[in-house]
Design a protein around this motif. Structure first.
Motif, PDB file in Angstrom:
ATOM      1  N   ASP A 161       4.262   6.497   2.717  1.00 22.66           N
ATOM      2  CA  ASP A 161       4.926   5.695   1.685  1.00 22.66           C
ATOM      3  C   ASP A 161       4.733   4.208   1.959  1.00 22.66           C
ATOM      4  O   ASP A 161       4.451   3.424   1.037  1.00 22.66           O
ATOM      5  N   ARG A 162       4.892   3.820   3.222  1.00 21.48           N
ATOM      6  CA  ARG A 162       4.687   2.400   3.577  1.00 21.48           C
ATOM      7  C   ARG A 162       3.227   1.998   3.381  1.00 21.48           C
ATOM      8  O   ARG A 162       2.938   0.918   2.859  1.00 21.48           O
ATOM      9  N   LEU A 194      -0.940  -0.920  -2.553  1.00 19.21           N
ATOM     10  CA  LEU A 194      -0.735  -1.266  -3.957  1.00 19.21           C
ATOM     11  C   LEU A 194      -0.274  -2.705  -4.150  1.00 19.21           C
ATOM     12  O   LEU A 194      -0.623  -3.341  -5.162  1.00 19.21           O
ATOM     13  N   THR A 195       0.519  -3.224  -3.213  1.00 18.09           N
ATOM     14  CA  THR A 195       1.077  -4.567  -3.403  1.00 18.09           C
ATOM     15  C   THR A 195       0.221  -5.665  -2.784  1.00 18.09           C
ATOM     16  O   THR A 195       0.133  -6.771  -3.330  1.00 18.09           O
ATOM     17  N   ARG A 238       1.056   3.327   1.316  1.00 20.15           N
ATOM     18  CA  ARG A 238       0.802   3.253  -0.124  1.00 20.15           C
ATOM     19  C   ARG A 238       1.329   1.945  -0.695  1.00 20.15           C
ATOM     20  O   ARG A 238       0.667   1.290  -1.521  1.00 20.15           O
ATOM     21  N   ASP A 239       2.507   1.532  -0.241  1.00 15.85           N
ATOM     22  CA  ASP A 239       3.091   0.286  -0.743  1.00 15.85           C
ATOM     23  C   ASP A 239       2.219  -0.906  -0.367  1.00 15.85           C
ATOM     24  O   ASP A 239       1.994  -1.808  -1.193  1.00 15.85           O
ATOM     25  N   ILE A 240       1.722  -0.939   0.878  1.00 12.43           N
ATOM     26  CA  ILE A 240       0.846  -2.038   1.300  1.00 12.43           C
ATOM     27  C   ILE A 240      -0.443  -2.036   0.481  1.00 12.43           C
ATOM     28  O   ILE A 240      -0.929  -3.088   0.038  1.00 12.43           O
TER      29      ILE A 240
END
Length: 560
Positions: free
Chosen positions: A108-109, A115-116, A111-113
């Motif tokens: 999850d972390r 995408l952002t 994926r967040d990195i």
């Protein structure tokens, strides 16, 4: 294709192969298969499931109310040293970088990195991989989340594939792994920085040395070779870059490569000459970690206590600073011959050490080119235990010269000296190791787990492992899958106590007797005792959550 990004590089540390995948690999093999043998010693048939040790601990601690259901303990919660080292190196050289320690629990972390921050480069380390499967799982995830980023794979796996595979087979493996760039350098940090620079500045990767570049036509090209010689004093990790989230246990290194030339190991060949950081550099790093609240310090140097005078100075430095952490390391008992060494270890708060003994027979030790004798190991273990320093001893079964007699010598030796924990594995015949030069002398044929020599074959090595497991009674078996010696500082850092960890291993050894039984499982009283082994443990928190999508191994699987 480049992406619009405010992050130069995301580094992903370790990806553990799900236990169910291990089961799928070995479940149809016969009981004499060496990988199946080790699988059966790496888990427990516990309360209706086959679980590796760490997952049994999770189940026990959850049942005891010591962890909430959303907390998951795993040794890779300890910051992955390779990932943090590379991130620190890149930041020091003007790049932006982030890192992740464990892919399975941090998706999850990650994926967040992705995408952002849309990193230009995602670097995958391969320090502990002998097969490409863990890399493939990561690259597929990255392609799905951020197709435009450049995936870079480096580390020992790349070098080993280059040495072991013919060009056509290598092309197929690289295509399956699906990275854009492979780093062909045993160190690699400088090369990674050059890749990051080229992608940020619009340069051509063909001009970057030490790369293996897939061409898109089922082949690849190698760029020019430029050997790296990164200075350890200039590359120490700046741990302050990672905030206060390191946790109580941290790994670091003070040297690169190994001072010895054991004939079964090719690491010194790959890593080059032994290179040391200065005591002053190590002291600066340890002071930083001590201020950040680290309580368990792990030195991963292959020969931490070599050379001896430097090791003593390191111990004096740690004792002088009176750091708030205990420490752990590999330890060459065969080279530590004076009482002062052991006294300094105790004064500087050494808690436990990993002993690569490998054989309990002097003849086998000579064949291995080990600079040690059993008498030195005896004295070393006695001195360590006298100072409250626990030991883990590793052994290899089946090395050239091994016979039923030498196996019995090893059994007798382990029972005599009584290391706290022990483990053995069948010898894995590595053609890159120095022993290959003695193939004719030893009558060696085959490779990996399919070999024979003048005195034994792989079947004999499997028999030897069974004999050791059945007859060693004065030391506790420690598994290798997601556990081994390095789990100890992690678990102690989580607040568990060594007596409880030892009791866990005693019960686990009894429960393991039922892994291959077809008629019955462990007695309910035995399972109940395991559920209560950590009743006095403190409440445990952590940053990992249970990994999703991992199928359990059925309780009846693999019984034979």
């Amino acid at each position: 294709m480049a992406t619009s990004s405010d992050l130069d590089c995301l580094i992903i540390g370790y990806n553990d192969v799900p236990f169910s995948q291990q089961w799928n690999r070995v479940s149809n093999r016969g009981p004499r298969d060496p990988e199946r043998l080790m699988f059966m010693r790496d888990h427990l048939l516990f309360d209706g499931e086959r679980l590796p040790y760490m997952d049994v601990m999770n189940k026990v601690l959850h049942r005891a109310g010591k962890m909430t259901p959303d907390v998951y303990i795993h040794g890779s919660e300890t910051p992955n040293l390779a990932a943090h080292y590379l991130a620190s190196f890149l930041i020091r050289h003007g790049f932006s970088a982030e890192c992740s320690s464990l892919f399975g629990c941090e998706q999850d972390r990650i994926r967040d990195i992705l995408l952002t921050r849309r990193p230009r480069v995602v670097a995958i380390t391969t320090t502990y991989y002998i097969i490409p499967n863990p890399v493939v799982e990561i690259t597929r995830f990255i392609r799905e989340v951020l197709p435009g980023t450049t995936i870079v794979v480096g580390g020992p796996l790349v070098g080993n594939l280059l040495k072991d595979l013919e060009r056509e087979e290598l092309s197929e493996v690289l295509s399956w792994m699906d990275a854009d760039v492979y780093i062909n350098e045993s160190q690699g940090e400088w090369t990674l920085a050059q890749v990051a620079a080229a992608l940020r500045e619009g340069g051509d990767l063909k001009d970057v040395p030490n790369l293996l570049l897939p061409t898109g036509s089922g082949d690849f090209r190698l760029t020019r070779i430029q050997a790296e010689a990164n200075v350890l004093d200039e590359c120490a990790v700046d741990w302050s870059l990672f905030g206060g989230g390191l946790g109580p246990t941290v790994h670091t290194r003070t040297a690169r490569s190994c001072a010895f030339k054991c004939s079964f190991c090719d690491y010194p060949i790959r890593a080059g000459a032994l290179t040391l950081a200065s005591v002053e550099t190590v002291e600066h790093e340890l002071r930083q970690l001590d201020r950040m609240g680290v309580k368990q310090m792990v030195f991963i140097d292959d020969t931490f206590n070599v050379p001896g005078p430097r090791f003593k100075e390191l111990c004096r430095m740690m004792a002088r600073n009176d750091f708030g952490f205990q420490w752990y390391s590999f330890f060459r008992a065969g080279t530590a011959r004076d009482e002062e060494t052991y006294n300094l270890m105790a004064e500087s708060k050494c808690r436990a050490v990993f002993l690569g003994i490998e054989a309990g027979d002097d003849g086998i030790l000579r064949n291995m080119s080990k600079v040690a004798t059993l008498d030195r190991y005896r004295v070393g273990i006695e001195r360590l235990h006298a100072r409250g320093i626990d030991t883990f001893a590793s052994f290899i079964s089946g090395f050239p010269g091994e016979t039923e007699k030498t196996v019995q010598n090893t059994i007798d030796f382990i029972n005599e000296v009584g290391p706290t924990f022990w483990r053995t594995e069948p010898w894995w015949y590595n053609h890159r190791a120095p022993v290959q030069k003695q193939a004719a002398e030893f009558g060696l044929t085959g490779r990996e787990y399919d070999w024979r020599h003048n005195t034994m074959d792989i079947d004999g090595a499997v028999d030897a492992c069974h004999a050791l497991f059945d007859q060693v009674t004065n030391s506790l078996w420690m598994p290798g899958y997601n556990f081994d010696f390095w789990a100890l500082p992690y678990l102690l850092g989580k607040g568990l106590e060594m007596p409880d960890i030892i009791e866990f291993h005693k019960l686990a050894r009894q429960i393991m007797e039922f892994n291959d039984r077809t008629d019955t499982g462990p007695a309910p009283e035995l399972i109940d005792r395991m559920y209560h082994v950590f009743d006095n443990a403190p409440q445990i928190t952590g940053k990992f959550r249970p990994p999703a999508g991992r199928e359990p191994v059925p309780a009846l699987a693999l019984r034979s």
